[in-house]
Design a protein around this motif. Sequence first.
Motif: not given
Ligand code: TTP
Length: 607
Positions: A28-34, A52-54, A58-63, A70-73
Amino acid sequence: MEEQNMESSSSSCFDGYSEHSRSIIHIDIDCFYAQVEMIRNPELRSVPVGVQQKNIVVTSNYEARKFGIQKCMLVTDAVKACPNLKLVNGEDLQPYRIASNKIFTLLQTWKCPVEKLGMDENFIDVTNLVQERVKMVDSKSVTVAGHAYKVASVECICGCHTRLKLASQLASEMRSKIFNELGFTTCAGVAHNKLLAKLICPLHKPNDQSLIFPEHACSFMSTLPSVRCIPSIGAKTSEALMSLNIHSVSDLQQVAPEILQKPFSGDMAVRLKKLSFGEDNTPLKQTGRPLSIGLEDSFKTVSVKSEVEERFSALLQRLIVLVREDGRIPVSLRVTLRKKDAKRLSSHRESRQCQISPSIFTISNGSLNVPEAGQSKLMSTVMRLFNKLVDLTKPFHLTLVGLAFTKFQDRMTGRGSMVNYLMNDISVQSVLNLTNDCDTSGCSMDYSAASPSSSTTTDLSDAEVEPSPKKPKKVNWIAKRRCLSKEDVASPSKLRVGELRLNSRELEKVSELRLNSRDRSLTPRASPARECLSDASDSMKDIAEGSNCDSCPGYVDQEVFSALPGDMQQELKAMWKNPSSSEVPRSSPRTNKAKSNTILKYFLPNK
Ligand code: TTP
Ligand code: MG
């Protein structure tokens, strides 16, 4: 070990009794979009970033997560929690898709089955690779890479401990390669099944990995607070479980199997019970290329044709980018609309698709392109399909438009393929299945489901095609007959593929014929697919009848023809003499479809 027999106690574990032969890695990629954003703009690395989406982060970096993001805040809440949060717009998913595909492609280099799950997760079944490595190591000296959920107890007699340790080393190699080559940090889980590999993966987040030995599956699962933590338990199942007062995985482990059999089928009850103990024998579904590539645009209401056209045009531009990345040549285009019924206050989807000419696309330097002329052809096809879906003499209200390429040319076909028979690789594809499904009017379609049932195309990438063992011999032979070197034959540019290519004008003729026959038919269409098949066979007939020689049509390259084995020549001659013999009567479209893969289709005239 008193918890090991399910029959003696409902709360028992299967540890030691379940089968541990597989080695599965989940990445699983860490904070993927970020991370994608931080790689694009390294200045973001040192600041808290939210994608940000709308109005949602949807996600943030670990910083940023240090501040409680949190995700989806909601954006407003996130900014309150972290006033320095740097927000990046993440509504264009394209960069994420590209990164996701790169990671998937990199993981495939280990030559193990890879299953892509969403954009940032992959399962890799390393069972075979591990078995090869086991032979080369002293099992006592093998160590765990990363963390183990618990220290290994007595070595399991099946040897799974050593195998899983080796798998953890492979996971570490994969993570390092992803980081070194693509710049992403990742987490990995290692276990003997997919369920445990996925669940153990986030144990040491971010940028780390964890392994679980089979004997700890039961105790690990009992730590999960909710049955929803188990990936295959969705909202409905968990509701049903809650009605039985089962909330945690531990509750599920302890419930008597007969109680589960009240709301669930026997099989489901057994499966739920096994999942609660960490048992899962689901195989990896090796990810191939998508059956269709599509995009949708939803909105409040559009009731004017010009606006529909604008939206389709924008979608088409984006779709072309996607298909260029994919690299396959589409041969079918689908238009989807969601119509609002003002009277019934409801909406429904309608789709239509038709074949498109491969000549719309060009290939240069191995990349797929759509020249301007091709783009306008596609746009007029889109609007033609739209006109068929909407009666413009009456008001209409749309809430969604969608476009998808739904079928692709087989890049290389099977053993019986002429293309395979004649050459190693062919950059301009020469095969078109004239019996593809066509217009699916009036039926509702789930766009996202990629409609596997509607697609008969085999999506084989080059990498997946196994070279025919007979090919070298044939290439030699053809080269000799045509006075070409082996290299010439293997090179599509030197071989006159044009003679084998489906002529674009003829293709248009095929489409026109089909469309005209649609326009002519004023009565309700009982079976559009059937109609399409008939049209296609008509076109085949037209083409064959257009010849001016008695058995071999004028457009056929005599050189190519004469290079064919005698029996193939006979087959072709027979078909040209009597085109209908290669097509079964119209009343039997099914059989017709089965017969579509005749040799005749490789001998259509070119410009
Ligand atoms: P995740 O793997 O759940 O989250 P993440 O990779 O950002 O963080 P983590 O380090 O905990 O793995 O989801 C992957 C990507 O999917 C995430 O970067 C953003 C997107 N996403 C959405 O678009 N909507 C959502 O509700 C969630 C949970 C993630
Ligand atoms: Mg992730």
